[in-house]
Design a protein around this motif. Structure first.
Motif, PDB file in Angstrom:
ATOM      1  N   GLU A  20      -2.661  10.436  -7.463  1.00  0.00           N
ATOM      2  CA  GLU A  20      -3.194   9.869  -6.217  1.00  0.00           C
ATOM      3  C   GLU A  20      -2.714  10.727  -5.059  1.00  0.00           C
ATOM      4  O   GLU A  20      -1.636  11.320  -5.121  1.00  0.00           O
ATOM      5  CB  GLU A  20      -2.701   8.430  -6.022  1.00  0.00           C
ATOM      6  N   HIS A  21      -3.489  10.768  -3.986  1.00  0.00           N
ATOM      7  CA  HIS A  21      -3.133  11.611  -2.855  1.00  0.00           C
ATOM      8  C   HIS A  21      -2.890  10.829  -1.572  1.00  0.00           C
ATOM      9  O   HIS A  21      -2.954  11.379  -0.485  1.00  0.00           O
ATOM     10  CB  HIS A  21      -4.204  12.689  -2.643  1.00  0.00           C
ATOM     11  N   ASP A  22      -2.576   9.559  -1.708  1.00  0.00           N
ATOM     12  CA  ASP A  22      -2.253   8.775  -0.517  1.00  0.00           C
ATOM     13  C   ASP A  22      -0.765   8.949  -0.190  1.00  0.00           C
ATOM     14  O   ASP A  22       0.030   9.403  -1.016  1.00  0.00           O
ATOM     15  CB  ASP A  22      -2.601   7.297  -0.728  1.00  0.00           C
ATOM     16  N   GLU A  23      -0.398   8.560   1.019  1.00  0.00           N
ATOM     17  CA  GLU A  23       0.969   8.765   1.500  1.00  0.00           C
ATOM     18  C   GLU A  23       1.996   8.021   0.647  1.00  0.00           C
ATOM     19  O   GLU A  23       3.055   8.551   0.322  1.00  0.00           O
ATOM     20  CB  GLU A  23       1.075   8.318   2.959  1.00  0.00           C
ATOM     21  N   GLY A  24       1.686   6.806   0.257  1.00  0.00           N
ATOM     22  CA  GLY A  24       2.617   6.008  -0.541  1.00  0.00           C
ATOM     23  C   GLY A  24       2.902   6.643  -1.893  1.00  0.00           C
ATOM     24  O   GLY A  24       4.057   6.680  -2.338  1.00  0.00           O
ATOM     25  N   SER A  25       1.874   7.147  -2.551  1.00  0.00           N
ATOM     26  CA  SER A  25       2.056   7.791  -3.859  1.00  0.00           C
ATOM     27  C   SER A  25       2.906   9.042  -3.728  1.00  0.00           C
ATOM     28  O   SER A  25       3.795   9.287  -4.556  1.00  0.00           O
ATOM     29  CB  SER A  25       0.703   8.144  -4.469  1.00  0.00           C
TER      30      SER A  25
END
Length: 182
Positions: free
Chosen positions: A78-83
């Motif tokens: 995943e490329h979201d900030e949390g991941s």
């Protein structure tokens, strides 16, 4: 983060400290042509400004039982900030991972791993999918082509500063903004 303006004396100080981080302040002062008190103040300012972020010993991984080194290119699931933050935290807790850098291109992260052996390296590789890696490409490090060199610095020092610095550290005289051939 803004760049810190370094004058010739700052560059000379940083240059000496990059090459010999444990140099006593008196020798550093002599090398750059300042009094010990003035040198200490400049070093304190360079630390406060974040130019000098620490002084570290270089350890030979083979001599401490971590002679198998690898570079691992990772593509995150995943490329979201949390991941990305969860991956960074998990990698930060792995003692075998010496360094992890976000990179551009087809891959997302480059890891530098020092392992005790193949089983230790395999433990790291098996953990990567559990912490958010979709794919990992491993390259074994065979040996250095060029050792880590000092960071190139700004303006050339006033004449004489590089000469004094070179005499005290045993390195050839040159301006701090240039690299010495190795």
């Amino acid at each position: 983060m803004p760049n810190t303006a370094l004058d010739a004396l700052d560059c000379a100080i940083v240059d000496v400290l990059q090459r010999q981080g444990d140099v006593p302040n008196v020798e550093l002062a002599r090398a750059v042509g300042l009094s010990p008190a003035a040198t200490l103040r400049r070093v304190a300012r360079l630390r406060a400004d974040g130019v000098i972020t620490g002084v570290h010993a270089r350890v030979d991984p083979e001599r401490v039982g971590a002679g198998l080194q690898a570079f691992v290119l990772v593509v995150l699931d995943e490329h979201d900030e949390g991941s990305a933050e969860r991956f960074a935290r998990a990698v930060g807790e792995m003692p075998q991972v010496l360094r992890a850098d976000a990179v551009s291109g087809a891959d997302d992260v480059l890891l530098h791993v020092a392992a005790a052996g193949t089983a230790d390296l395999q433990d790291v590789l098996r953990a990567l999918p559990r912490i958010g890696a979709r794919r990992a490409t491993t390259m074994l490090r065979l040996g250095p082509v060029k050792e880590q060199s000092p960071t190139p610095l700004g303006p050339a020092p006033a004449s004489g500063v590089a000469q004094r610095s070179a005499r005290s550290t045993g390195t050839p005289a040159r301006s701090p903004g240039t690299r010495s051939p190795r």
